[in-house]
Design a protein around this motif. Sequence first.
Motif, PDB file in Angstrom:
ATOM      1  N   ARG A  32      -3.010  12.573  14.516  1.00  0.00           N
ATOM      2  CA  ARG A  32      -2.731  12.660  13.093  1.00  0.00           C
ATOM      3  C   ARG A  32      -3.664  11.682  12.395  1.00  0.00           C
ATOM      4  O   ARG A  32      -3.857  10.556  12.849  1.00  0.00           O
ATOM      5  CB  ARG A  32      -1.280  12.285  12.794  1.00  0.00           C
ATOM      6  N   GLN A  33      -4.258  12.105  11.295  1.00  0.00           N
ATOM      7  CA  GLN A  33      -5.143  11.246  10.514  1.00  0.00           C
ATOM      8  C   GLN A  33      -4.395  10.863   9.246  1.00  0.00           C
ATOM      9  O   GLN A  33      -4.122  11.712   8.401  1.00  0.00           O
ATOM     10  CB  GLN A  33      -6.445  11.974  10.201  1.00  0.00           C
ATOM     11  N   ILE A  34      -4.080   9.585   9.156  1.00  0.00           N
ATOM     12  CA  ILE A  34      -3.203   9.111   8.091  1.00  0.00           C
ATOM     13  C   ILE A  34      -3.885   7.975   7.337  1.00  0.00           C
ATOM     14  O   ILE A  34      -4.460   7.069   7.949  1.00  0.00           O
ATOM     15  CB  ILE A  34      -1.857   8.634   8.679  1.00  0.00           C
ATOM     16  N   ILE A  35      -3.784   8.039   6.028  1.00  0.00           N
ATOM     17  CA  ILE A  35      -4.346   6.990   5.189  1.00  0.00           C
ATOM     18  C   ILE A  35      -3.258   6.445   4.269  1.00  0.00           C
ATOM     19  O   ILE A  35      -2.463   7.207   3.707  1.00  0.00           O
ATOM     20  CB  ILE A  35      -5.581   7.504   4.409  1.00  0.00           C
ATOM     21  N   PHE A  36      -3.185   5.136   4.191  1.00  0.00           N
ATOM     22  CA  PHE A  36      -2.281   4.423   3.286  1.00  0.00           C
ATOM     23  C   PHE A  36      -3.138   3.666   2.282  1.00  0.00           C
ATOM     24  O   PHE A  36      -4.307   3.395   2.547  1.00  0.00           O
ATOM     25  CB  PHE A  36      -1.455   3.368   4.044  1.00  0.00           C
ATOM     26  N   SER A  37      -2.540   3.288   1.181  1.00  0.00           N
ATOM     27  CA  SER A  37      -3.233   2.403   0.256  1.00  0.00           C
ATOM     28  C   SER A  37      -2.329   1.235  -0.096  1.00  0.00           C
ATOM     29  O   SER A  37      -1.107   1.339  -0.061  1.00  0.00           O
ATOM     30  CB  SER A  37      -3.651   3.138  -1.022  1.00  0.00           C
ATOM     31  N   ILE A  38      -2.992   0.122  -0.393  1.00  0.00           N
ATOM     32  CA  ILE A  38      -2.289  -1.042  -0.948  1.00  0.00           C
ATOM     33  C   ILE A  38      -2.995  -1.339  -2.262  1.00  0.00           C
ATOM     34  O   ILE A  38      -4.164  -1.731  -2.268  1.00  0.00           O
ATOM     35  CB  ILE A  38      -2.374  -2.273  -0.018  1.00  0.00           C
ATOM     36  N   ASN A  39      -2.304  -1.120  -3.372  1.00  0.00           N
ATOM     37  CA  ASN A  39      -2.931  -1.370  -4.674  1.00  0.00           C
ATOM     38  C   ASN A  39      -2.142  -2.362  -5.526  1.00  0.00           C
ATOM     39  O   ASN A  39      -2.507  -2.613  -6.660  1.00  0.00           O
ATOM     40  CB  ASN A  39      -3.148  -0.066  -5.444  1.00  0.00           C
ATOM     41  N   ARG A  40      -1.077  -2.897  -4.948  1.00  0.00           N
ATOM     42  CA  ARG A  40      -0.315  -3.945  -5.633  1.00  0.00           C
ATOM     43  C   ARG A  40      -0.343  -5.195  -4.767  1.00  0.00           C
ATOM     44  O   ARG A  40      -0.331  -5.108  -3.542  1.00  0.00           O
ATOM     45  CB  ARG A  40       1.121  -3.480  -5.877  1.00  0.00           C
ATOM     46  N   GLY A  41      -0.335  -6.347  -5.394  1.00  0.00           N
ATOM     47  CA  GLY A  41      -0.516  -7.586  -4.666  1.00  0.00           C
ATOM     48  C   GLY A  41       0.732  -8.381  -4.361  1.00  0.00           C
ATOM     49  O   GLY A  41       0.647  -9.486  -3.822  1.00  0.00           O
ATOM     50  N   ASP A  42       1.909  -7.836  -4.661  1.00  0.00           N
ATOM     51  CA  ASP A  42       3.132  -8.592  -4.375  1.00  0.00           C
ATOM     52  C   ASP A  42       3.508  -8.445  -2.898  1.00  0.00           C
ATOM     53  O   ASP A  42       3.192  -7.440  -2.266  1.00  0.00           O
ATOM     54  CB  ASP A  42       4.287  -8.117  -5.267  1.00  0.00           C
ATOM     55  N   ASP A  43       4.151  -9.467  -2.366  1.00  0.00           N
ATOM     56  CA  ASP A  43       4.516  -9.486  -0.950  1.00  0.00           C
ATOM     57  C   ASP A  43       5.343  -8.272  -0.545  1.00  0.00           C
ATOM     58  O   ASP A  43       5.126  -7.692   0.517  1.00  0.00           O
ATOM     59  CB  ASP A  43       5.307 -10.752  -0.606  1.00  0.00           C
ATOM     60  N   GLU A  44       6.305  -7.882  -1.364  1.00  0.00           N
ATOM     61  CA  GLU A  44       7.187  -6.775  -1.006  1.00  0.00           C
ATOM     62  C   GLU A  44       6.385  -5.486  -0.794  1.00  0.00           C
ATOM     63  O   GLU A  44       6.590  -4.777   0.194  1.00  0.00           O
ATOM     64  CB  GLU A  44       8.244  -6.558  -2.087  1.00  0.00           C
ATOM     65  N   THR A  45       5.475  -5.182  -1.697  1.00  0.00           N
ATOM     66  CA  THR A  45       4.671  -3.966  -1.566  1.00  0.00           C
ATOM     67  C   THR A  45       3.781  -4.020  -0.334  1.00  0.00           C
ATOM     68  O   THR A  45       3.714  -3.059   0.441  1.00  0.00           O
ATOM     69  CB  THR A  45       3.807  -3.753  -2.828  1.00  0.00           C
ATOM     70  N   ILE A  46       3.111  -5.132  -0.140  1.00  0.00           N
ATOM     71  CA  ILE A  46       2.202  -5.269   1.004  1.00  0.00           C
ATOM     72  C   ILE A  46       2.968  -5.121   2.316  1.00  0.00           C
ATOM     73  O   ILE A  46       2.576  -4.348   3.190  1.00  0.00           O
ATOM     74  CB  ILE A  46       1.452  -6.616   0.941  1.00  0.00           C
ATOM     75  N   HIS A  47       4.066  -5.832   2.451  1.00  0.00           N
ATOM     76  CA  HIS A  47       4.840  -5.766   3.692  1.00  0.00           C
ATOM     77  C   HIS A  47       5.463  -4.380   3.892  1.00  0.00           C
ATOM     78  O   HIS A  47       5.594  -3.925   5.032  1.00  0.00           O
ATOM     79  CB  HIS A  47       5.900  -6.870   3.735  1.00  0.00           C
ATOM     80  N   HIS A  48       5.810  -3.716   2.799  1.00  0.00           N
ATOM     81  CA  HIS A  48       6.362  -2.367   2.913  1.00  0.00           C
ATOM     82  C   HIS A  48       5.312  -1.401   3.475  1.00  0.00           C
ATOM     83  O   HIS A  48       5.616  -0.595   4.371  1.00  0.00           O
ATOM     84  CB  HIS A  48       6.880  -1.883   1.563  1.00  0.00           C
ATOM     85  N   VAL A  49       4.094  -1.470   2.995  1.00  0.00           N
ATOM     86  CA  VAL A  49       3.026  -0.604   3.511  1.00  0.00           C
ATOM     87  C   VAL A  49       2.761  -0.912   4.981  1.00  0.00           C
ATOM     88  O   VAL A  49       2.659  -0.001   5.814  1.00  0.00           O
ATOM     89  CB  VAL A  49       1.733  -0.741   2.680  1.00  0.00           C
ATOM     90  N   LEU A  50       2.685  -2.192   5.334  1.00  0.00           N
ATOM     91  CA  LEU A  50       2.412  -2.572   6.725  1.00  0.00           C
ATOM     92  C   LEU A  50       3.561  -2.129   7.640  1.00  0.00           C
ATOM     93  O   LEU A  50       3.318  -1.655   8.758  1.00  0.00           O
ATOM     94  CB  LEU A  50       2.169  -4.076   6.835  1.00  0.00           C
ATOM     95  N   SER A  51       4.785  -2.257   7.175  1.00  0.00           N
ATOM     96  CA  SER A  51       5.937  -1.811   7.971  1.00  0.00           C
ATOM     97  C   SER A  51       5.934  -0.294   8.131  1.00  0.00           C
ATOM     98  O   SER A  51       6.231   0.221   9.216  1.00  0.00           O
ATOM     99  CB  SER A  51       7.247  -2.254   7.321  1.00  0.00           C
ATOM    100  N   SER A  52       5.597   0.414   7.076  1.00  0.00           N
ATOM    101  CA  SER A  52       5.525   1.872   7.154  1.00  0.00           C
ATOM    102  C   SER A  52       4.457   2.307   8.150  1.00  0.00           C
ATOM    103  O   SER A  52       4.682   3.210   8.961  1.00  0.00           O
ATOM    104  CB  SER A  52       5.231   2.465   5.774  1.00  0.00           C
ATOM    105  N   ALA A  53       3.309   1.661   8.108  1.00  0.00           N
ATOM    106  CA  ALA A  53       2.236   1.969   9.059  1.00  0.00           C
ATOM    107  C   ALA A  53       2.702   1.695  10.485  1.00  0.00           C
ATOM    108  O   ALA A  53       2.472   2.500  11.396  1.00  0.00           O
ATOM    109  CB  ALA A  53       0.998   1.146   8.732  1.00  0.00           C
ATOM    110  N   ASN A  54       3.380   0.595  10.678  1.00  0.00           N
ATOM    111  CA  ASN A  54       3.907   0.253  12.001  1.00  0.00           C
ATOM    112  C   ASN A  54       4.915   1.297  12.485  1.00  0.00           C
ATOM    113  O   ASN A  54       4.895   1.695  13.650  1.00  0.00           O
ATOM    114  CB  ASN A  54       4.542  -1.141  11.960  1.00  0.00           C
ATOM    115  N   ASN A  55       5.771   1.763  11.586  1.00  0.00           N
ATOM    116  CA  ASN A  55       6.761   2.782  11.954  1.00  0.00           C
ATOM    117  C   ASN A  55       6.082   4.083  12.386  1.00  0.00           C
ATOM    118  O   ASN A  55       6.516   4.728  13.338  1.00  0.00           O
ATOM    119  CB  ASN A  55       7.727   3.041  10.798  1.00  0.00           C
TER     120      ASN A  55
END
Length: 144
Positions: A32-55
């Motif tokens: 599967r070829q998956i792309i995420f983006s991080i466009n907000r700089g708050d900790d909650e958003t960043i950690h949410h994207v990283l956790s989603s990628a990990n999942n």
Amino acid sequence: MIRTVFLLLLLNVFSYADTIFAEPAPSIMEPRQIIFSINRGDDETIHHVLSSANNVLKYYGPEKVHMRIVAYYHGLRALLKKEKDIAVRIDALQQYDVEFVACENTMKTKQIKKEELIDDVEIVTAGIVEITERVKEGWIYIVP
């Protein structure tokens, strides 16, 4: 009474069914070829994207996923070496071949030098164009 218990048990079994893979199923040859983006700089958003990628990695298995995470605008903060707690998580994802991408336009606007970025981060001219081109190639764009 027995009928009610039986129906509840049956309903419970069906409510926990596994996801059925679309064809072709993910494999080493066709990940599967998956792309995420991080466009907000708050900790909650960043950690949410990283956790989603990990999942996603845990579910498919890292050998069945080709993943890129593009950081632009305020989200570029996630790729800075000085953000130690975030850098540790990014390093862990990089160990599973997750690719991190920085937007050069944002770097210029925010006066961020390449040396300030975490090691092995790819720099592209425009983060949003990177996402657009990968989607055009058939990548799945996930916005958690």
